[in-house]
Design an enzyme around this catalytic site. Structure first.
Site, PDB file in Angstrom:
ATOM      1  N   ALA A   1       0.812  -1.222   0.000  1.00 13.61           N
ATOM      2  CA  ALA A   1       0.000   0.000   0.000  1.00 13.61           C
ATOM      3  C   ALA A   1       0.842   1.267   0.000  1.00 13.61           C
ATOM      4  CB  ALA A   1      -0.939   0.000   1.206  1.00 13.61           C
ATOM      5  N   ASN A   2       2.116   1.134  -0.334  1.00  6.26           N
ATOM      6  CA  ASN A   2       2.980   2.315  -0.419  1.00  6.26           C
ATOM      7  C   ASN A   2       2.854   3.024  -1.761  1.00  6.26           C
ATOM      8  OD1 ASN A   2       4.194  -0.060  -1.460  1.00  6.26           O
ATOM      9  ND2 ASN A   2       6.166   0.954  -1.558  1.00  6.26           N
TER      10      ASN A   2
ATOM     11  N   GLY B   1       0.316   3.117  -5.788  1.00  6.31           N
ATOM     12  CA  GLY B   1      -0.714   2.605  -6.674  1.00  6.31           C
ATOM     13  C   GLY B   1      -2.052   2.307  -6.044  1.00  6.31           C
ATOM     14  N   ILE B   2      -2.639   1.193  -6.457  1.00  3.92           N
ATOM     15  CA  ILE B   2      -3.969   0.792  -6.011  1.00  3.92           C
ATOM     16  C   ILE B   2      -4.008   0.634  -4.499  1.00  3.92           C
ATOM     17  CG2 ILE B   2      -5.700  -1.049  -6.117  1.00  3.92           C
ATOM     18  CD1 ILE B   2      -4.643  -1.660  -8.954  1.00  3.92           C
ATOM     19  N   GLY B   3      -2.993   0.008  -3.928  1.00 11.37           N
ATOM     20  CA  GLY B   3      -2.960  -0.210  -2.489  1.00 11.37           C
ATOM     21  C   GLY B   3      -2.956   1.091  -1.709  1.00 11.37           C
TER      22      GLY B   3
ATOM     23  N   SER C   1      -6.463 -10.861 -11.418  1.00 11.95           N
ATOM     24  CA  SER C   1      -6.448 -10.141 -12.689  1.00 11.95           C
ATOM     25  C   SER C   1      -7.293 -10.883 -13.705  1.00 11.95           C
ATOM     26  CB  SER C   1      -5.014 -10.020 -13.213  1.00 11.95           C
ATOM     27  OG  SER C   1      -4.993  -9.562 -14.551  1.00 11.95           O
TER      28      SER C   1
ATOM     29  N   TYR D   1       3.035 -14.621 -14.717  1.00 11.28           N
ATOM     30  CA  TYR D   1       2.104 -13.711 -14.035  1.00 11.28           C
ATOM     31  C   TYR D   1       0.679 -14.251 -14.117  1.00 11.28           C
ATOM     32  CZ  TYR D   1      -0.644  -9.530 -13.035  1.00 11.28           C
ATOM     33  OH  TYR D   1      -1.558  -8.647 -12.502  1.00 11.28           O
TER      34      TYR D   1
END
Length: 316
Positions: free
Chosen positions: A47-48, A50-52, A175, A200
């Site tokens: 969460a540092n 982007g989305i997080g 995803s 991925y």
């Protein structure tokens, strides 16, 4: 040739002129929940940025005590400081977590459990994409080790606290590319054949299968779980691929922002009445079609057992 170039130029001009309406179309669903979270405890991996980071911001805005669990503590502290200032919520904390190292995962869990008596929401958000072939500290192929096994172990270690804090939820970011994935039990570590794009996809399929099996095993216990496709989002996850970085820059007006990409994670963490859909896969804040491979109960159970063996844990 000149005609083709003129047509391409006209098309690109049209697309960029229409970018706001096109982007609005692709922005997808919005979390409509008004649930507030005073007294609730949340852990979000990665969460540092982007989305997080945007997920953490919104949950902090609703009054939750939010733990940013990330590998880069300095970047985490920067994000936490920004979120605290933006939300006026001082309860945004940063703790070291490297999902490519099971010692770090166990260390994070040990510290968290000593610090907190409750955990209401666990969001397994962190991930890697398109990495050249490499292995984690424990010898796992990086996509499998970080995206699946790391979160599998973290969830295992924090599960009792989730059970003690019911109703509680686990949200696993997957995803749409899970459709291209396959669980290759004969070559899970990619040592016989490796494609960083497919690696991925395989790991994202593992996320959906893990969610499905976890929901089955937690049925009736007050802990529910959901898999999420955030959409095509402008984020740092494509940093290992020059081509994807270039494409993301070119098409940035048309892909989701990090805030837009966080909406389905927020929906699955907050929406009321979602419990009957535990184990399901969501996109644009609604239940979505999942690959037939992701509905295979036998594969889900086998992957669970193999994951336990690889990690050296017992999880009934």
């Amino acid at each position: 040739m000149l005609v083709i170039l003129a047509l391409l130029t006209s098309l690109l001009s049209f697309l960029y002129f229409r970018a706001p309406s096109i982007r609005k179309f692709f922005a997808g669903g919005v979390c409509r929940s008004n649930v507030q979270l005073p007294g609730k405890v949340v852990v979000i991996t990665g969460a540092n940025t982007g989305i997080g980071k945007e997920t953490a911001r919104e949950l902090a805005r609703r009054g939750a005590r939010v733990y940013i669990a990330c590998r880069d503590v300095l970047k985490g502290e920067s994000a936490a400081s920004e979120i605290r200032a933006d939300t006026k919520n001082p309860q945004v904390l940063v703790r070291k977590l490297d999902l490519s190292d099971t010692k770090s995962i166990r260390g994070f869990a040990e510290g968290f459990l000593a610090e907190e008596k409750q955990l209401h929401i666990l969001i397994n958000n962190a991930g890697v994409m398109m990495c050249p072939y490499s292995k984690t500290a424990d010898g796992f192929e990086t996509h499998l080790g970080v995206n699946h096994l790391g979160h599998f172990l973290l969830t295992h270690l924090l599960l009792e606290r989730l059970k003690e804090s019911t109703p509680s939820r686990v949200v696993n970011l997957s995803s749409l590319l899970h459709h291209a994935g396959k669980i290759r039990f004969h070559d899970l570590q990619g040592e016989k054949r490796y494609s960083r794009g497919l690696a991925y996809c395989h790991s994202k399929l593992a996320n959906v299968l893990f969610t499905r099996e976890l929901a089955k095993r937690l049925q009736g216990m007050g802990v529910t779980t959901y898999a999420v496709h955030p959409g095509v989002v402008s984020s740092e996850i494509v940093r290992h691929s020059f081509l994807l970085c270039l494409l993301w820059r070119i098409f940035s007006p048309f892909v989701k922002s990090a805030r837009e990409g966080a909406q389905t994670s927020l929906h699955c963490a907050l929406a009321e009445g979602l419990e009957p859909l535990s184990g399901k896969y969501f996109s644009d804040c609604k239940k979505a079609w999942v690959s037939p491979k992701a509905r295979d109960n036998e594969t889900a159970e086998r992957l669970w057992n193999v994951s336990c063996e690889l990690l050296g844990i017992q999880w009934e």
